[in-house]
Design an enzyme around this catalytic site. Structure first.
Site, PDB file in Angstrom:
ATOM      1  N   SER A 135       0.858  -1.170   0.000  1.00 39.85           N
ATOM      2  CA  SER A 135       0.000   0.000   0.000  1.00 39.85           C
ATOM      3  C   SER A 135       0.902   1.229   0.000  1.00 39.85           C
ATOM      4  CB  SER A 135      -0.941  -0.036   1.217  1.00 39.85           C
ATOM      5  OG  SER A 135      -1.768   1.088   1.262  1.00 39.85           O
ATOM      6  N   TYR A 149      -4.624   8.580  -6.167  1.00 44.44           N
ATOM      7  CA  TYR A 149      -3.718   7.573  -5.600  1.00 44.44           C
ATOM      8  C   TYR A 149      -4.153   7.202  -4.188  1.00 44.44           C
ATOM      9  CZ  TYR A 149       0.814   5.426  -4.418  1.00 44.44           C
ATOM     10  OH  TYR A 149       1.825   4.560  -4.033  1.00 44.44           O
ATOM     11  N   LYS A 153      -5.399   3.606  -2.588  1.00 44.58           N
ATOM     12  CA  LYS A 153      -4.684   3.001  -1.469  1.00 44.58           C
ATOM     13  C   LYS A 153      -5.566   2.887  -0.224  1.00 44.58           C
ATOM     14  CE  LYS A 153      -0.750   2.262  -3.533  1.00 44.58           C
ATOM     15  NZ  LYS A 153      -0.300   0.870  -3.815  1.00 44.58           N
TER      16      LYS A 153
END
Length: 280
Positions: A135, A149, A153
């Site tokens: 992650s 992003y 994650k």
């Protein structure tokens, strides 16, 4: 698990994936190293009797199933899956196109979902296995300029945290790895896609952030080879951690977020705890 494990690693032709594959091989494990182009894996890792290079686009479920089948045919089992493949779309949310935002989530969230879905039946039949998903500290604490992003994650974090109790009774463990800044290729032009500037209000700040990130490229404090060795060590434990903060900056991010959540829980405690029905 036996001392010699079979590892399946995605995104193993460049960046951190290469280091993880090398560390696993150095520890005596068999490695199924995957990338969109299998030839790039061989170019990065060479030839080894314990190495199988396989083509795998993580956004393609058919590729994931084929890679798992190839791994089992060659080595008979899969002990450790490392969901490492990913990419990076950066920019202010209003300037990120819907297509790029979806592409970010498709690779960084649905990519590991696809591969894990293909691997779990093998691990469940074995009654053993470890699913490692790389992650980011961006999955712990969001920041400006990385909304797509961070969304992917954060999704990875919730998915893995929920998956863990589902598969634990089959002897399958999960481990999230949250790296801070490591000296990988993430900030290079080949790895980072910046949103096209379209809104004047964001223009100056965009220039500042892009310049700062480009100046940081190649100077990040974390050593990816050391992180790879740490992942191999943790994978050998009977009970690997469910989360691993990778790097001193990651530890600081964890601590800051934990303290922030505690403060937010207490900030309106009386109001928060006053919302139950008043039963007659």
């Amino acid at each position: 698990m036996t001392d010699k494990q079979v590892w399946l690693i995605t995104g193993a032709a460049r960046g951190m994936g290469v280091d993880i594959a090398k560390a696993a091989l150095a520890a005596g494990h068999a490695v199924v190293a995957t990338a969109r182009n299998a030839d790039t894996v061989t170019a990065a890792l060479g030839q080894d009797e314990n190495l199988l290079a396989v083509q795998l686009d993580v956004t393609n479920p058919g590729d994931a199933n084929a890679a798992v089948q190839a791994a089992v045919e060659r080595f008979g089992r899969i002990d450790v899956l490392v969901n490492n493949a990913g990419n990076f779309y950066a920019g202010f949310f209003e300037e990120l196109s819907s297509e790029d935002f979806r592409a970010q989530v498709e690779t960084n969230l649905f990519g590991p979902v696809n591969v894990t879905r293909a691997v779990l039946p093998v691990m469940r039949a074995q009654r053993s296995g470890l699913v490692v998903t790389v992650s980011s500290t961006a999955g712990i604490s969001g920041l400006a300029f990385i909304s797509a992003y961070a969304a992917a994650k954060f999704g990875v974090e919730g998915w893995m945290e929920s998956l863990a109790p589902e598969v634990a009774r089959f002897g399958i463990r999960t481990m999230l790895v949250e790296p801070g800044f490591f000296r990988t290729e993430l900030l290079t032009n080949d790895s980072t896609t910046y949103a096209q500037p379209t809104i004047d209000d964001y223009a100056e700040r965009t220039k500042e952030i892009v310049a700062a990130w480009k100046s940081m490229d190649g100077k990040q404090g974390g050593d990816p080879a050391k992180l790879a060795e740490a992942i191999v060590k943790l994978a050998a434990l009977k009970e690997p951690p469910t989360r691993f903060a990778a790097g001193a900056d990651a530890v600081q991010t964890f601590e800051t977020k934990a303290n922030t959540l505690l403060a937010q829980a207490q900030a309106h405690r009386d109001l928060s705890t006053s919302l139950a029905y008043d039963e007659a």
